[in-house]
Design an enzyme around this catalytic site. Structure first.
Site, PDB file in Angstrom:
ATOM      1  CG  ASP A 231      -2.037   1.020   1.127  1.00  0.00           C
ATOM      2  OD1 ASP A 231      -2.424   1.390   0.006  1.00  0.00           O
ATOM      3  OD2 ASP A 231      -2.505   1.474   2.187  1.00  0.00           O
ATOM      4  CG  ASP A 249       1.115  -0.044   9.272  1.00  0.00           C
ATOM      5  OD1 ASP A 249       0.756  -0.200  10.432  1.00  0.00           O
ATOM      6  OD2 ASP A 249       0.576  -0.612   8.308  1.00  0.00           O
TER       7      ASP A 249
END
Length: 360
Positions: A231, A249
């Site tokens: 992502d 993340d």
């Protein structure tokens, strides 16, 4: 200390995650908080900045229940630690420890998983909550219009992929366009969020888009799959002026082709994206080879992401954060706009791929 009671599975996913439970969970993984806590922006998970008694400030991420298995989360953690060992700038999870016996009477009895332990699992009677903890490491969005920054971002992703290409994930998902696209369309239709007047046009256009996406992947056989960030848009990259880019993340880490981590760095019209892509690839190729055939997958991947975004909101609607954040979702105007944008993507997929303006 939270009182044990049966979990109501019809409750919103974070209904029981009170500040008291967060602090009790932190005690349960050996990190004594001093009571200062700030909830950070995150739709998918619940993320808190927590101050500890020893002066450290950490970030605790409580994973969305039922989204990932324990094995999938531990693979994410393992990948982050592998990247950290290779000196790729990511923020890896801390090793967790059980609290000292009797030190914190209110601590939850957390199960610690991993070798080393990086995942804490709460008792089922208080909720299906799992937590990973990282050091706090801030930053700001990169100046992604700057050619030097784009090259540096390309080198950063190339270094990540050099580690990701060592071996694939075993438990985490792979980017499979047919399976993902079909599941997303079904989720939207079955969720009842699209009106009877808008459904035929959206469904027909989405189905046609999925056929074009599948055809694009069929025309590029033998793609190399590797572990990806998954992502990698500009908002998920943090920049520090003294360090450059880093990730905090890897929640969407998956197996897939390299271009999945590159195309979301691009913005603007086709000419602008060509210039940006050339700069990103110039940096990327310092560490990894790039299969130019993957450029043809940029618009198909963008199309798949658009359909996935609608399905993601539909699937999370029981979480009160989503109706508050996306109040227009489900309206006739929303679905008409989505249909128009998907038709535009059909035109984009029919064009020749973006031509990167290489500057070697």
């Amino acid at each position: 200390m939270n009182v044990a009671r049966p979990v109501d599975t019809s409750e919103p996913p974070y209904h029981r995650l009170t500040p008291e439970l967060v602090l009790d969970a932190m005690d349960g993984v050996g990190l004594r908080a001093d009571g200062r806590m700030l909830q950070l922006n995150s739709y998918e998970n619940r993320v808190y900045q927590v101050h500890l008694d020893d002066g450290r400030v950490v970030v605790a991420k409580f994973y969305r229940p039922a989204r990932w298995s324990n094995e999938q989360i531990l693979e994410e953690h393992g990948f982050a630690r592998e990247l950290q060992d290779a000196e790729v700038p990511v923020v890896a999870p801390l090793e967790l420890q059980p609290p000292e016996p009797g030190a914190n009477p209110g601590a939850l009895s957390m199960q610690l998983l991993g070798a080393p332990a990086t995942l804490g699992v709460a008792p089922p009677q208080v909720g299906a909550y799992r937590v990973g903890v990282t050091p706090r490491h801030g930053g700001h969005a990169p100046e992604a219009e700057d050619p030097a920054t784009l090259r540096r971002l390309g080198r950063f992703i190339g270094r990540l992929h050099a580690v990701g290409a060592r071996a694939p994930f075993v438990h985490r998902v792979s980017l499979e366009p047919r399976r993902i696209g079909r599941a997303c369309v079904d989720k939207v239709i079955q969720g009842g969020h699209i009106g009877a007047a808008e459904e035929p046009a959206w469904r027909s256009t989405a189905e046609t888009c999925l056929q074009a996406v599948a055809a694009a992947f069929d025309e590029t056989p033998g793609l190399r799959a590797m572990r990806l960030h998954g992502d990698c848009h500009r908002g998920n990259i943090l920049w520090r002026d003294d360090e450059g880019p880093h990730f905090v993340d890897l929640d969407d880490a998956c197996n897939g082709p390299a271009v999945q981590d590159l195309w979301m760095l691009l913005a603007g019209d086709r000419a602008s994206m060509g210039i940006q892509l050339g700069q990103v690839l110039a940096g990327y190729r310092s560490f990894m080879d790039f299969d130019r055939r993957e450029i043809a997958l940029i618009e198909p991947l963008r199309t798949l992401r658009m359909i996935h975004h609608s399905a993601w909101i539909a699937d999370r609607w029981r979480d009160p954060a989503f109706p508050a954040a996306f109040p227009w979702f489900g309206t006739a105007a929303y679905w008409s706009q989505q249909t128009t944008q998907l038709r535009e993507q059909l035109e984009a997929m029919a064009q020749a791929p973006i031509e990167p303006a290489f500057d070697d």
